[in-house]
Design a protein around this motif. Sequence first.
Motif, PDB file in Angstrom:
ATOM      1  N   THR A 193       0.784  -1.517  -0.100  1.00  0.00           N
ATOM      2  CA  THR A 193       0.080   0.288   0.363  1.00  0.00           C
ATOM      3  C   THR A 193       0.704   0.915  -0.233  1.00  0.00           C
ATOM      4  O   THR A 193       0.353   2.299  -1.000  1.00  0.00           O
ATOM      5  CB  THR A 193      -0.804   0.243   1.118  1.00  0.00           C
ATOM      6  OG1 THR A 193      -1.198  -1.464   1.036  1.00  0.00           O
ATOM      7  CG2 THR A 193      -1.775   1.084   1.687  1.00  0.00           C
ATOM      8  N   LEU A 194       1.672   0.998   0.855  1.00  0.00           N
ATOM      9  CA  LEU A 194       2.628   2.010   1.020  1.00  0.00           C
ATOM     10  C   LEU A 194       3.602   2.600  -0.594  1.00  0.00           C
ATOM     11  O   LEU A 194       3.472   4.525  -0.760  1.00  0.00           O
ATOM     12  CB  LEU A 194       3.597   1.884   2.318  1.00  0.00           C
ATOM     13  CG  LEU A 194       4.871   3.973   2.686  1.00  0.00           C
ATOM     14  CD1 LEU A 194       3.225   5.332   3.281  1.00  0.00           C
ATOM     15  CD2 LEU A 194       5.584   3.564   3.412  1.00  0.00           C
ATOM     16  N   GLU A 195       4.062   1.567  -0.680  1.00  0.00           N
ATOM     17  CA  GLU A 195       3.981   2.431  -1.855  1.00  0.00           C
ATOM     18  C   GLU A 195       3.130   2.335  -3.384  1.00  0.00           C
ATOM     19  O   GLU A 195       3.809   3.271  -3.927  1.00  0.00           O
ATOM     20  CB  GLU A 195       5.257   1.192  -2.449  1.00  0.00           C
ATOM     21  CG  GLU A 195       6.686   1.248  -1.878  1.00  0.00           C
ATOM     22  CD  GLU A 195       7.153  -0.427  -2.395  1.00  0.00           C
ATOM     23  OE1 GLU A 195       6.920  -1.795  -3.230  1.00  0.00           O
ATOM     24  OE2 GLU A 195       8.280  -0.527  -1.929  1.00  0.00           O
ATOM     25  N   ARG A 196       2.182   1.921  -3.624  1.00  0.00           N
ATOM     26  CA  ARG A 196       1.037   2.347  -4.739  1.00  0.00           C
ATOM     27  C   ARG A 196       0.971   4.119  -4.321  1.00  0.00           C
ATOM     28  O   ARG A 196       1.143   4.932  -5.214  1.00  0.00           O
ATOM     29  CB  ARG A 196       0.189   1.394  -4.400  1.00  0.00           C
ATOM     30  CG  ARG A 196       0.376   0.724  -5.452  1.00  0.00           C
ATOM     31  CD  ARG A 196      -0.698  -0.469  -5.656  1.00  0.00           C
ATOM     32  NE  ARG A 196      -1.190  -1.102  -4.039  1.00  0.00           N
ATOM     33  CZ  ARG A 196      -2.262  -1.132  -3.454  1.00  0.00           C
ATOM     34  NH1 ARG A 196      -2.903   0.254  -4.058  1.00  0.00           N
ATOM     35  NH2 ARG A 196      -2.356  -0.971  -2.058  1.00  0.00           N
ATOM     36  N   SER A 197       1.134   4.063  -2.639  1.00  0.00           N
ATOM     37  CA  SER A 197       0.122   5.566  -2.090  1.00  0.00           C
ATOM     38  C   SER A 197       1.562   6.593  -2.752  1.00  0.00           C
ATOM     39  O   SER A 197       0.659   7.575  -3.675  1.00  0.00           O
ATOM     40  CB  SER A 197       0.178   5.447  -0.701  1.00  0.00           C
ATOM     41  OG  SER A 197      -0.445   6.562  -0.370  1.00  0.00           O
ATOM     42  N   ARG A 198       2.584   5.822  -2.691  1.00  0.00           N
ATOM     43  CA  ARG A 198       4.012   7.851  -3.269  1.00  0.00           C
ATOM     44  C   ARG A 198       3.245   7.495  -4.048  1.00  0.00           C
ATOM     45  O   ARG A 198       3.687   8.893  -5.144  1.00  0.00           O
ATOM     46  CB  ARG A 198       5.091   7.181  -2.555  1.00  0.00           C
ATOM     47  CG  ARG A 198       5.105   6.807  -1.433  1.00  0.00           C
ATOM     48  CD  ARG A 198       6.843   6.966  -0.944  1.00  0.00           C
ATOM     49  NE  ARG A 198       6.989   7.289   0.480  1.00  0.00           N
ATOM     50  CZ  ARG A 198       8.021   6.005   1.011  1.00  0.00           C
ATOM     51  NH1 ARG A 198       7.938   4.981   0.921  1.00  0.00           N
ATOM     52  NH2 ARG A 198       7.422   6.503   2.676  1.00  0.00           N
TER      53      ARG A 198
END
Length: 373
Positions: A282-287
């Motif tokens: 999730t965190l990588e997609r968010s960026r």
Amino acid sequence: MVTAHTWHPGTGRVVSRWPVPVALAPDELFSMWLVRAALAQGVDPLVLAGHLWPKWRVWTIDLDRGINDERMSTLARESGIDAEKLREAMLLPIALVTGLEREAASAIWHWVLALGSRNRKRRGGLQYCSLCLADDVRPYFRLHWRLAWHTCCAVHKVSLRDRCCHCQFPIEPNRLAATDAMTSCSNCRGDIRHGPALPAADAALAFQDCADRVALTGTGSYGIHLLQAKEWFRLARYFLMLLRCAARRQVSGLGKCLAGLDPGVSRLRPPVTGLGFEMLPTLERSRFLEGVGALIMAGPEKLRNAVIAESMKDTSLRQGWPSLPSHIDSLVRDLPQLVRSRKAKGNAAAASMSRQTILYKWARLQRKMRRAS
Ligand SMILES: [Zn+2]
Ligand SMILES: [Zn+2]
């Protein structure tokens, strides 16, 4: 203002052949409703699926992509819920709007998180909001938690999680046992509602809201242009690809060009695993989605100016894509001409400067000659 959108309304009370009827909650994800139905009957999901569809290894596939009519009618008969209602809780209707070709039997559906199934085990693919689950009278998993552009909860403004907060294993309710609660981790049996909820990134939440509107209304905009949802999501995917290229090569014309439109681009790092977008945490997609949102917001004119200012080559913008989104395609096709005319303008400016210098020198020489005579 960012709001929570509704994907399907669910059902009211149902009359069912099961000892405990289980209605479909608003926005509930089909496969997770089936898990919840099994636990409500006091059996594990494997047993209920075996009863419904003997000899079909249901939990090794992505059930939310759809099931055939015969199996669906068995389920509708047993559960007391119309097949139509159950299909609304699946991913196919959204995937078709966002660009899935019906004939394409692809392993990954763009914009749908991949489960990475190996037997009943999964590598990921399901996110959740711990606060939504904590608020629910009967906790249930939402359909939109499987959409790849979703990284935040629009209700609680927190980041979604894709791992158990205790053991960091993926969320696999399909592997729960009859005695587990819907909010148990199938690996450590801890309650996944625990642990701190981290605030959502505003830009990721704004992009999510915008993409939701496009998926729900069927149209989106890019500058003054109105695009069909399919084209809009293709444009978003194109920018995603460009941002991943820029993140791989920190110092590049492409990176400089995109950072001119969104300063956050210079802080992007390539994903640790290098996996496809639908398999990223999730965190990588968010960026990356924050960057996509900024590039779409900037619009075609600013992109055109940035591309010309950096003298970008068409190959840098094409990156091997055989067909580009329409507004990018026209820019890339005009590119050699645009860059040439910029250079020509630059040369003309240099030429006029030198003419002025010559005239100045000529005048000075004449003054000197007059004084000498
Ligand atoms: Zn929430
Ligand atoms: Zn756990």
